[in-house]
Design an enzyme around this catalytic site. Structure first.
Site, mmCIF file in Angstrom:
data_model
loop_
_atom_site.group_PDB
_atom_site.id
_atom_site.type_symbol
_atom_site.label_atom_id
_atom_site.label_comp_id
_atom_site.label_asym_id
_atom_site.label_seq_id
_atom_site.Cartn_x
_atom_site.Cartn_y
_atom_site.Cartn_z
ATOM 1 N N GLU A 36 -43.413 85.076 -11.512
ATOM 2 C CA GLU A 36 -43.600 84.583 -13.020
ATOM 3 C C GLU A 36 -44.139 83.299 -13.216
ATOM 4 O O GLU A 36 -43.987 82.538 -12.152
ATOM 5 C CB GLU A 36 -42.114 84.798 -13.558
ATOM 6 C CG GLU A 36 -41.484 86.031 -13.277
ATOM 7 C CD GLU A 36 -40.122 85.944 -13.655
ATOM 8 O OE1 GLU A 36 -39.606 84.819 -14.117
ATOM 9 O OE2 GLU A 36 -39.650 87.018 -14.039
ATOM 10 N N GLY A 37 -44.639 82.791 -14.279
ATOM 11 C CA GLY A 37 -44.913 81.693 -14.410
ATOM 12 C C GLY A 37 -46.159 81.017 -13.748
ATOM 13 O O GLY A 37 -46.542 79.944 -13.690
#
Length: 76
Positions: A36-37
């Site tokens: 994620e991210g």
């Protein structure tokens, strides 16, 4: 994998070690690992080197309403 670890990937040795360990653990359990991210080309490059299976984040696109995505990518 949480974005807090991905954030320092390629910059912070501790974060890089944690990310590598999470990817190896996931793969040893027969899982695909999603990071994620992902926001920078450096993070993406490092994740590819490590063998992470998938990524999501601003590097790939901004958040969009589910209805738009469902309509765009619907196979039915």
């Amino acid at each position: 994998m949480d974005r807090s670890f991905v954030n320092g990937l390629g910059i912070d040795a501790e974060d890089s070690t944690i990310v590598e360990a999470v990817v190896k653990l996931g793969h040893s359990l027969g899982l695909q690992v999603v990071a994620e991210g992902v926001e920078t080309p450096l993070q993406l490059s490092r994740l590819r080197e490590i063998g992470c299976d998938r990524g999501q984040g601003y590097l790939f696109g901004r958040p969009r309403p589910a209805e738009l995505i469902e309509n765009e990518y619907s196979l039915v």
